[in-house]
Design an enzyme around this catalytic site. Structure first.
Site, PDB file in Angstrom:
ATOM      1  N   LYS A 179      14.286 -37.553  -6.875  1.00  0.00           N
ATOM      2  CA  LYS A 179      13.980 -38.867  -7.452  1.00  0.00           C
ATOM      3  C   LYS A 179      14.474 -39.965  -6.516  1.00  0.00           C
ATOM      4  O   LYS A 179      15.672 -40.212  -6.420  1.00  0.00           O
ATOM      5  CB  LYS A 179      14.647 -39.054  -8.813  1.00  0.00           C
ATOM      6  CG  LYS A 179      14.180 -40.336  -9.529  1.00  0.00           C
ATOM      7  CD  LYS A 179      15.154 -40.827 -10.545  1.00  0.00           C
ATOM      8  CE  LYS A 179      16.294 -41.597  -9.943  1.00  0.00           C
ATOM      9  NZ  LYS A 179      15.870 -42.853  -9.248  1.00  0.00           N
ATOM     10  N   GLU A 255      28.284 -38.874  -4.134  1.00  0.00           N
ATOM     11  CA  GLU A 255      28.702 -39.875  -3.153  1.00  0.00           C
ATOM     12  C   GLU A 255      28.592 -41.214  -3.859  1.00  0.00           C
ATOM     13  O   GLU A 255      27.492 -41.724  -4.092  1.00  0.00           O
ATOM     14  CB  GLU A 255      27.817 -39.807  -1.906  1.00  0.00           C
ATOM     15  CG  GLU A 255      28.431 -40.526  -0.711  1.00  0.00           C
ATOM     16  CD  GLU A 255      27.999 -41.966  -0.621  1.00  0.00           C
ATOM     17  OE1 GLU A 255      28.807 -42.827  -1.032  1.00  0.00           O
ATOM     18  OE2 GLU A 255      26.894 -42.237  -0.167  1.00  0.00           O
ATOM     19  N   CYS A 289      27.482 -48.549   1.296  1.00  0.00           N
ATOM     20  CA  CYS A 289      28.647 -48.052   0.563  1.00  0.00           C
ATOM     21  C   CYS A 289      29.894 -47.986   1.436  1.00  0.00           C
ATOM     22  O   CYS A 289      31.017 -48.056   0.917  1.00  0.00           O
ATOM     23  CB  CYS A 289      28.353 -46.691  -0.055  1.00  0.00           C
ATOM     24  SG  CYS A 289      27.835 -45.438   1.136  1.00  0.00           S
ATOM     25  N   GLU A 387      33.557 -53.843  -5.354  1.00  0.00           N
ATOM     26  CA  GLU A 387      32.625 -53.630  -4.246  1.00  0.00           C
ATOM     27  C   GLU A 387      31.635 -54.792  -4.213  1.00  0.00           C
ATOM     28  O   GLU A 387      30.928 -55.049  -5.191  1.00  0.00           O
ATOM     29  CB  GLU A 387      31.890 -52.293  -4.419  1.00  0.00           C
ATOM     30  CG  GLU A 387      31.030 -51.917  -3.241  1.00  0.00           C
ATOM     31  CD  GLU A 387      30.435 -50.524  -3.375  1.00  0.00           C
ATOM     32  OE1 GLU A 387      30.144 -49.903  -2.331  1.00  0.00           O
ATOM     33  OE2 GLU A 387      30.272 -50.041  -4.512  1.00  0.00           O
TER      34      GLU A 387
END
Length: 487
Positions: A179, A255, A289, A387
């Site tokens: 996906k 992750e 990231c 973040e």
């Protein structure tokens, strides 16, 4: 004719070797540089997710039994095809993701390298043989494909996140249900087409684009034929998937989010530190990231670092990535702009100041945020604790290394970190003291297909890349052989 013009997104489901329409209608993909719709894509649902597993399961035994050399050759051919089409693939990434042309070209090369790396690793799935300590038996350990693997990727690296998962899965002998992110499905279609051109058998890779991510992925996790989930995305969603995976004890690789510290010591080479900061912070417009998220600069050099860094940031050219001269493109969505803007506003309200800011041309449409350097940032500001996922660099000043390390390690994230220091031994000691899965020492990049990629704490489980990434898609099996004495 562009690569986008040759795709048929309305038939974007790829199941059992055939491109088909979805059971849930269609959805639009837009260009974040101006908001215009660039494609209307087949929308898959739970029924399509099950059909994808049907195809992957039907192909699983044959693909697992395919000689490693043949699997390797498919991956090598796919690598060559990606490099052949790298300019078109980069243009496609620019269109649906918005990153700069230079960043998109770098991503294609990086993504292709995973196919080449795992083409080489496919023939090196080793086992071992040993003598039982008590004697009387011998132990043989082999590594078997884990089975049908569900792969879920994010929008920020639509090519590299696909190949970093698909490559090792295919090399290990697994079949795949995949996906891609709804924001960037087109690159996944293009890569799938190249894999097919490279000779991948029908059913080995199956792609389900969807706006119902929860419905599709839940269908996979509840299907007893799916034995692996590999997810890259937010920590929040990763936790939800781990809870679901626990119900069937599905092998999981995660992750997840990061909050990378960028440490500059008093004796650092500031030219190198600024170069590293520009790469670590602004690659992909900061939507990475492993992007440097919070800068800890020693008090003795903070003013000079801010001045040099700020000069480079102010020189960044911002605008639509269709213009190759622009270094900073848009964020992925209006929501991303709102989040980054709110983090900057909170920092300013807490006493931070804007030390440097690039210009966004007047009249620019799309989801743009000006690259910004914030100085005098309080250590507890939201822009330090969260973040950012955008082109904002908050700078915190430090003097005491132990206090700095305490602040650095206070985060629940532990994906990447960066250390710039003149004394290499000291840099290594700092790096080993930081709770992160990857540390860049005097460089602003930590990613390479040959190196393990992943984090600690709430940044994830398992590793991608390197030989470790291959073993994420295998299960060890022990064969214990009776070994009687000779008569």
């Amino acid at each position: 004719m562009s690569l986008l013009d040759t795709l048929d997104p309305a038939r974007g489901l790829f199941v059992g070797g055939r491109w088909t329409t979805g059971s849930a209608g269609r959805f639009d993909v837009d260009d974040p540089a101006d908001g215009r719709v660039i494609a209307t894509v087949a929308n898959g649902g739970p029924a399509d997710a099950t059909a994808a597993v049907d195809a992957a399961d039907a192909a699983a035994a044959t693909w697992a039994a395919t000689p490693p050399r043949e699997r390797s050759q498919v991956l090598h051919r796919a690598y060559e095809l990606m490099m052949r089409d790298r300019d078109d693939l980069a243009a496609l990434i620019v269109a649906e993701n918005g990153k700069s042309r230079a960043d998109a070209l770098s991503e294609v090369a990086y993504a292709a390298e995973f196919l080449r790396w795992y083409g080489e690793e496919a023939v090196r799935v080793e086992g071992r043989y040993g003598v039982a300590p008590a004697g009387g038996s011998r132990t043989v350990v082999t590594y078997r494909p884990v089975g049908v693997a569900a792969l879920v990727t994010p929008w920020n690296f639509p090519a590299a996140m696909a190949t970093r998962k698909v490559g090792p899965a295919l090399a290990a002998g697994c079949t795949v249900v995949f996906k891609p992110a709804a924001e960037t499905p087109l690159t996944a279609f293009a890569i799938t087409r190249l894999l097919t051109e490279a000779g991948l058998p029908a059913g080995v890779v199956n792609v389900v684009p969807t706006t119902d991510a929860a419905g599709v992925v839940t269908t996979w996790l509840e299907d007893p034929r799916v034995r692996k989930i590999s997810f890259t995305g937010s920590t929040r969603v990763g936790k939800l998937l781990l809870r679901q995976a626990a119900d069937r004890v599905v092998n999981a690789s995660m992750e997840l989010g990061g909050n990378a510290p960028f440490v500059v010591t008093a004796d650092a080479d500031l030219d190198a530190a600024v170069r590293g900061a520009m790469v670590a912070k602004f690659r992909g417009c900061g939507q990475v990231c492993v992007a440097a998220n919070r800068f800890y600069v020693h008090a003795d050099v903070v003013d000079e670092f801010v001045a040099r860094f700020g000069k480079e940031v102010e020189a960044l050219r911002v605008g639509p990535s269709s213009d190759a001269a622009n270094a900073i493109g848009p964020l992925i969505s209006p929501g991303a702009v709102e989040k980054v803007t709110s983090l900057v506003d909170d920092a300013l309200a807490r006493g931070a100041r804007i030390a440097a800011r690039a210009a966004v041309p007047a009249g620019t449409r799309g989801y743009f945020v000006a690259p910004t350097v914030l100085a005098d940032v309080p250590a507890d500001a939201d822009v330090v604790r969260e973040e950012i996922f955008g082109p904002v660099a908050p700078i915190v000043t430090w003097r005491d290394p132990r206090q700095m390390l305490t602040a650095v390690n206070a985060s629940e994230a532990g994906l990447a970190a960066y250390v710039f220091a003149g004394d290499l031994q000291y840099a290594m000691r700092l790096g080993e003291s930081i709770e992160a899965g990857m540390v860049g020492i005097n460089r602003g990049l930590v990613s390479d297909p040959s190196a393990p990629f992943g984090g600690v704490k709430q940044s994830g489980l398992g590793r991608e890349g390197s030989h470790e990434g291959l073993h994420e898609f295998t299960e060890p099996q022990t064969l214990s052989l009776d070994w009687p004495e000779l008569p």
